[in-house]
Design an enzyme around this catalytic site. Sequence first.
Site, PDB file in Angstrom:
ATOM      1  N   GLY A 152       0.596  -1.166   0.002  1.00 29.27           N
ATOM      2  CA  GLY A 152       0.111  -0.059  -0.045  1.00 29.27           C
ATOM      3  C   GLY A 152       0.723   1.194   0.018  1.00 29.27           C
ATOM      4  O   GLY A 152       2.046   1.296  -0.312  1.00 29.27           O
ATOM      5  N   ILE A 154       2.191   2.665   2.517  1.00 32.72           N
ATOM      6  CA  ILE A 154       3.545   2.618   3.398  1.00 32.72           C
ATOM      7  C   ILE A 154       4.466   1.353   2.920  1.00 32.72           C
ATOM      8  O   ILE A 154       5.697   1.628   2.814  1.00 32.72           O
ATOM      9  CB  ILE A 154       3.129   2.360   4.656  1.00 32.72           C
ATOM     10  CG1 ILE A 154       2.487   3.835   5.296  1.00 32.72           C
ATOM     11  CG2 ILE A 154       4.460   2.054   5.601  1.00 32.72           C
ATOM     12  CD1 ILE A 154       1.716   3.548   6.550  1.00 32.72           C
ATOM     13  N   ARG A 174      -3.335  -8.806  -1.390  1.00 37.19           N
ATOM     14  CA  ARG A 174      -4.386  -8.992  -2.175  1.00 37.19           C
ATOM     15  C   ARG A 174      -4.119  -8.651  -3.646  1.00 37.19           C
ATOM     16  O   ARG A 174      -3.071  -8.265  -3.952  1.00 37.19           O
ATOM     17  CB  ARG A 174      -5.601  -8.520  -1.795  1.00 37.19           C
ATOM     18  CG  ARG A 174      -5.981  -8.978  -0.253  1.00 37.19           C
ATOM     19  CD  ARG A 174      -7.243  -8.305   0.287  1.00 37.19           C
ATOM     20  NE  ARG A 174      -7.724  -8.917   1.560  1.00 37.19           N
ATOM     21  CZ  ARG A 174      -8.706  -8.494   2.122  1.00 37.19           C
ATOM     22  NH1 ARG A 174      -9.288  -7.516   1.769  1.00 37.19           N
ATOM     23  NH2 ARG A 174      -9.106  -9.327   3.337  1.00 37.19           N
ATOM     24  N   THR A 233       5.009  -2.175  12.344  1.00 32.11           N
ATOM     25  CA  THR A 233       4.594  -0.950  12.455  1.00 32.11           C
ATOM     26  C   THR A 233       3.185  -0.580  12.120  1.00 32.11           C
ATOM     27  O   THR A 233       2.863   0.588  11.881  1.00 32.11           O
ATOM     28  CB  THR A 233       5.575   0.166  11.747  1.00 32.11           C
ATOM     29  OG1 THR A 233       5.589  -0.203  10.442  1.00 32.11           O
ATOM     30  CG2 THR A 233       6.921  -0.151  12.160  1.00 32.11           C
ATOM     31  N   ARG A 235      -0.549  -2.522  12.942  1.00 34.41           N
ATOM     32  CA  ARG A 235      -1.429  -2.560  14.288  1.00 34.41           C
ATOM     33  C   ARG A 235      -1.068  -3.889  15.030  1.00 34.41           C
ATOM     34  O   ARG A 235      -0.998  -4.923  14.030  1.00 34.41           O
ATOM     35  CB  ARG A 235      -2.932  -2.245  13.955  1.00 34.41           C
ATOM     36  CG  ARG A 235      -3.390  -1.390  13.318  1.00 34.41           C
ATOM     37  CD  ARG A 235      -3.125  -0.079  14.693  1.00 34.41           C
ATOM     38  NE  ARG A 235      -3.778   1.184  14.442  1.00 34.41           N
ATOM     39  CZ  ARG A 235      -2.949   2.120  13.898  1.00 34.41           C
ATOM     40  NH1 ARG A 235      -1.589   1.920  13.757  1.00 34.41           N
ATOM     41  NH2 ARG A 235      -3.542   3.220  13.486  1.00 34.41           N
ATOM     42  N   GLU A 264      -2.897   0.181  24.137  1.00 32.46           N
ATOM     43  CA  GLU A 264      -2.083   1.310  24.436  1.00 32.46           C
ATOM     44  C   GLU A 264      -2.879   2.464  25.244  1.00 32.46           C
ATOM     45  O   GLU A 264      -4.017   2.549  25.142  1.00 32.46           O
ATOM     46  CB  GLU A 264      -1.616   1.678  22.796  1.00 32.46           C
ATOM     47  CG  GLU A 264      -0.707   0.848  22.166  1.00 32.46           C
ATOM     48  CD  GLU A 264      -0.447   1.207  20.749  1.00 32.46           C
ATOM     49  OE1 GLU A 264      -1.112   2.588  20.300  1.00 32.46           O
ATOM     50  OE2 GLU A 264       0.069   0.439  19.938  1.00 32.46           O
ATOM     51  N   HIS A 284       4.649   3.278  19.780  1.00 36.43           N
ATOM     52  CA  HIS A 284       3.853   3.887  18.584  1.00 36.43           C
ATOM     53  C   HIS A 284       4.224   5.002  18.106  1.00 36.43           C
ATOM     54  O   HIS A 284       3.559   6.023  18.059  1.00 36.43           O
ATOM     55  CB  HIS A 284       2.389   3.860  19.171  1.00 36.43           C
ATOM     56  CG  HIS A 284       1.508   3.499  17.957  1.00 36.43           C
ATOM     57  ND1 HIS A 284      -0.054   3.090  17.860  1.00 36.43           N
ATOM     58  CD2 HIS A 284       1.580   3.784  16.607  1.00 36.43           C
ATOM     59  CE1 HIS A 284      -0.469   2.895  16.949  1.00 36.43           C
ATOM     60  NE2 HIS A 284       0.597   3.398  16.005  1.00 36.43           N
TER      61      HIS A 284
END
Length: 322
Positions: A152, A154, A174, A233, A235, A264, A284
């Site tokens: 994607g 990132i 995908r 990095t 979730r 968190e 995070h």
Amino acid sequence: MKVVILDDYQDVVRTCGLLGMLQGHDVTIHRDTVKGADALAGRLRDAEAVVLIRQRTELSEELIGRLPKLRMISQTAAAGSHIPMEACTRRKIVVTAGAANNPSTVELTWALILAAMRRIPAEMEAMRRGKWQAAPMGRIVHGKTLGVYALGKIGGRVAHLAKAFGMNVLAWGREATAERARKEGFQMAASREALFESCDIVTIHLPLNKSTRGIVTLKDLGRMKPDSLFVNTSRAGVVEDGALCAALKAGRPGFAAVDVYEDEPVLGGAHPLLHMENVVCTPHLGYATYETLKDYLSLAIGRVNAFAAGKPKDVVNPEALA
């Protein structure tokens, strides 16, 4: 309007000079996180607008039902499953969201990869204890194979930087990932199993939703090499609950670098990964840079002002305006 900004851990609104954007509003800024509907209802009891910083706080349908004055939610970046969209729409609560693409998570991903591969945190700690080159020898990334789960916004940029480091790249995901791999010259792994089995480093870049929750299993991690590195990095929820700790204890993968956790913020060192010598942990920080947070919050506050002026923008649930 009565505006409440939640979870401003690093005092971003003040530090980035955004207080002036809030003139004319009655503003409360909370720099810590509270859990549970009762505690949140107390903080948001009189709020007409709530500004959320990413997914630091989850708003439940029960909580929304206890906030009769709430008229809008301004979400930094994208709205996610932490906002009960149907309940908001039903109660005519407008949700706004959106942000420009930012490289901060890409950069942190590579910071974690290099820190873990070269054992930088361990060597720093050893030096503090008066030792010299005391950690196990580090590894270079050049010539290694990086597995990128999802190309994607990132993941694609992480993959391009891997080429600059002289790495081989295997992608998995995908159809959108396969299509981008074809267009940009990345090789797709022969299978999901092959991604984990053949890569020296596997990095995950999936959004968390119903279809991705727990998508990386203990069996997947157990296929990794004993000296390989797993990086998250994205979730914590995209990894099966408890799987990463169990896999590290079993020796496959040999190392991990993580920026995200199931619950968190993690306070008091209360997470098992923090106590493993073969894990690099950060709190995070993927999007938590001066530039990114200033951008996120200036846009979010601007949406509050637009709503207050009767000209709402970037509305995710336009039905709430009916």
